[in-house]
Design a protein around this motif. Structure first.
Motif, short mmCIF file in Angstrom:
data_model
loop_
_atom_site.label_atom_id
_atom_site.label_comp_id
_atom_site.label_asym_id
_atom_site.label_seq_id
_atom_site.Cartn_x
_atom_site.Cartn_y
_atom_site.Cartn_z
N HIS A 55 0.82 -1.21 0.00
CA HIS A 55 0.00 0.00 0.00
C HIS A 55 0.85 1.27 0.00
O HIS A 55 1.80 1.37 0.77
CB HIS A 55 -0.92 0.00 1.23
CG HIS A 55 -1.79 -1.21 1.28
ND1 HIS A 55 -2.97 -1.31 0.59
CD2 HIS A 55 -1.63 -2.39 1.92
CE1 HIS A 55 -3.51 -2.49 0.81
NE2 HIS A 55 -2.72 -3.18 1.61
N HIS A 56 0.47 2.20 -0.85
CA HIS A 56 1.16 3.49 -0.90
C HIS A 56 0.13 4.61 -0.84
O HIS A 56 -0.82 4.61 -1.63
CB HIS A 56 2.00 3.61 -2.18
CG HIS A 56 3.06 2.55 -2.24
ND1 HIS A 56 4.21 2.62 -1.49
CD2 HIS A 56 3.13 1.39 -2.92
CE1 HIS A 56 4.95 1.53 -1.71
NE2 HIS A 56 4.31 0.78 -2.57
N ILE A 57 0.36 5.52 0.06
CA ILE A 57 -0.66 6.56 0.26
C ILE A 57 -0.61 7.62 -0.82
O ILE A 57 -1.59 8.32 -1.06
CB ILE A 57 -0.55 7.17 1.68
CG1 ILE A 57 -1.86 7.88 2.02
CG2 ILE A 57 0.66 8.10 1.80
CD1 ILE A 57 -2.14 7.99 3.47
N THR A 58 0.53 7.75 -1.48
CA THR A 58 0.63 8.76 -2.53
C THR A 58 1.44 8.23 -3.69
O THR A 58 2.21 7.28 -3.55
CB THR A 58 1.28 10.05 -2.00
OG1 THR A 58 1.34 11.01 -3.05
CG2 THR A 58 2.69 9.79 -1.47
N GLU B 244 8.29 12.57 2.29
CA GLU B 244 7.66 13.69 2.99
C GLU B 244 6.46 13.27 3.84
O GLU B 244 5.97 14.05 4.64
CB GLU B 244 7.20 14.74 1.96
CG GLU B 244 8.35 15.37 1.21
CD GLU B 244 7.84 16.39 0.19
OE1 GLU B 244 6.88 17.11 0.50
OE2 GLU B 244 8.41 16.45 -0.91
N ILE B 245 5.97 12.09 3.62
CA ILE B 245 4.75 11.69 4.32
C ILE B 245 4.94 10.34 5.00
O ILE B 245 4.06 9.49 4.99
CB ILE B 245 3.54 11.67 3.37
CG1 ILE B 245 3.91 11.05 2.01
CG2 ILE B 245 3.00 13.06 3.13
CD1 ILE B 245 3.52 9.66 1.86
N GLU C 211 2.21 9.30 7.56
CA GLU C 211 0.94 8.88 6.97
C GLU C 211 1.08 7.51 6.31
O GLU C 211 0.17 6.69 6.35
CB GLU C 211 0.45 9.90 5.95
CG GLU C 211 -0.13 11.17 6.55
CD GLU C 211 0.94 12.11 7.10
OE1 GLU C 211 2.12 11.94 6.74
OE2 GLU C 211 0.59 13.01 7.88
N LEU D 73 1.07 4.95 8.99
CA LEU D 73 -0.29 4.81 9.51
C LEU D 73 -1.12 3.91 8.59
O LEU D 73 -1.87 3.05 9.05
CB LEU D 73 -0.94 6.20 9.59
CG LEU D 73 -2.12 6.36 10.52
CD1 LEU D 73 -1.74 6.07 11.96
CD2 LEU D 73 -2.68 7.78 10.40
N LEU D 74 -0.97 4.11 7.29
CA LEU D 74 -1.70 3.29 6.32
C LEU D 74 -1.29 1.82 6.44
O LEU D 74 -2.14 0.93 6.48
CB LEU D 74 -1.45 3.80 4.89
CG LEU D 74 -2.06 2.97 3.76
CD1 LEU D 74 -3.58 3.01 3.81
CD2 LEU D 74 -1.57 3.46 2.40
N ALA E 39 -2.75 0.34 9.54
CA ALA E 39 -4.20 0.14 9.41
C ALA E 39 -4.51 -1.09 8.55
O ALA E 39 -5.41 -1.87 8.88
CB ALA E 39 -4.85 1.38 8.80
N MET E 40 -3.74 -1.28 7.49
CA MET E 40 -3.97 -2.43 6.62
C MET E 40 -3.60 -3.74 7.33
O MET E 40 -4.29 -4.75 7.20
CB MET E 40 -3.18 -2.29 5.31
CG MET E 40 -3.61 -1.12 4.42
SD MET E 40 -5.34 -1.18 3.89
CE MET E 40 -6.07 0.07 4.93
#
Lengths: 103, 168
Positions: free
Chosen positions: B43-46, B52-53, B56, B59-60, B63-64
């Protein structure tokens, strides 16, 4: 639809920035959630996920699913940082390739 | 496997009823046994630079991982329920799902489908179907197709709950 995206670093909220710009301007719907195409997720499944996550009617969910399929991606929603992050978690929980980007 | 008309489940909860033969049940159980196949790093949030993140992104991934652990627990409990697959007629087994169970079962099946695709090297499916696969690749391709088959039946039921086969 043309979408200009940049990395999604959360908006800075230090005092200096607050003096310059109302934080609400930075955080208010400045993020887009994008779903990207892949060859493995079933079209009916993607439609179902959009309906479930966003509560969209079938026609709208199908329109976005087809856009993903035909154009390679679809901009799903413009949201605040927190809501965009929430939606990305939801969509990825269903196994879709979804990301959030700053507009 | 076929979708029957919705029945009232326990405590008045509407349930979807399905019927399948022994071979389909074996396929379903073998497919579910593979779960989870994807790991959190999938999973990649961006789409942009992740540096830079990092918070986040982490966190993703957490959560997964949590969701997969929860789903695995629910699935184990579901499968361990006595009489889950009831012999309805010769070589016909019936099982019920609530709307909530349908939802997490769809996610589980999709994890297996996408996980198999990743393990196959993320090919175009038509290309992969034409390849002569052996060993583990053949098993992943079979599980990918099987999970898609079961997903389609669940999706049909979710989409048109009134259109199932009437119970005898």
């Amino acid at each position: 639809m043309s979408v200009t995206v940049t990395p999604i670093a959360p908006p800075k909220t230090d005092k200096k920035d607050k003096e310059k710009t109302d934080p609400r301007d930075l955080r208010d719907r400045g993020y887009v959630v994008i779903c990207w195409n892949d060859p493995v997720n079933l079209m009916d499944y993607v439609t179902h996920v959009f309906q479930t996550v966003f509560g969209w009617p079938k026609a709208r969910a199908e329109r976005h699913m087809l856009q993903v399929h035909q154009s390679g991606k679809s901009l799903l929603v413009r949201e605040t940082f927190e809501k965009a992050e929430h939606y990305v978690h939801q969509l990825q929980g269903y196994g879709l390739h979804a990301t959030m980007e700053r507009e | 496997m076929k979708f029957m008309r919705p029945q009232k489940g326990g405590h008045g909860v509407a349930a979807f009823a399905f019927q399948m033969n022994r071979q389909e049940m074996d396929w379903l159980l073998a497919t579910l046994k593979l779960y989870p196949l994807l790991d959190s790093t999938y999973h990649h949030i961006t789409d942009g630079p992740a540096a830079e993140i990092q918070a986040e992104q982490q966190l993703l991934e957490e959560a997964m991982a949590q969701q997969r652990a929860d789903h695995r627990r629910k699935l184990d409990k579901f499968l361990a329920t006595p009489g889950r697959f009831r012999l309805d007629a010769p070589d016909q087994y019936r099982f019920n799902l609530t709307a909530e169970q349908m939802e997490w079962l769809l996610q589980i099946l999709n994890d297996v489908r996408v996980g198999c695709w990743v393990k196959l090297g993320r090919p175009e499916l038509e290309t992969a179907r034409r390849r002569e696969l052996t060993g583990l690749d053949a098993r992943h391709m079979a599980a990918l197709e099987a999970s898609g088959f079961f997903q389609m039946i669940l999706l049909q039921a979710a989409k048109s709950p009134g259109e199932g086969v009437s119970p005898p």
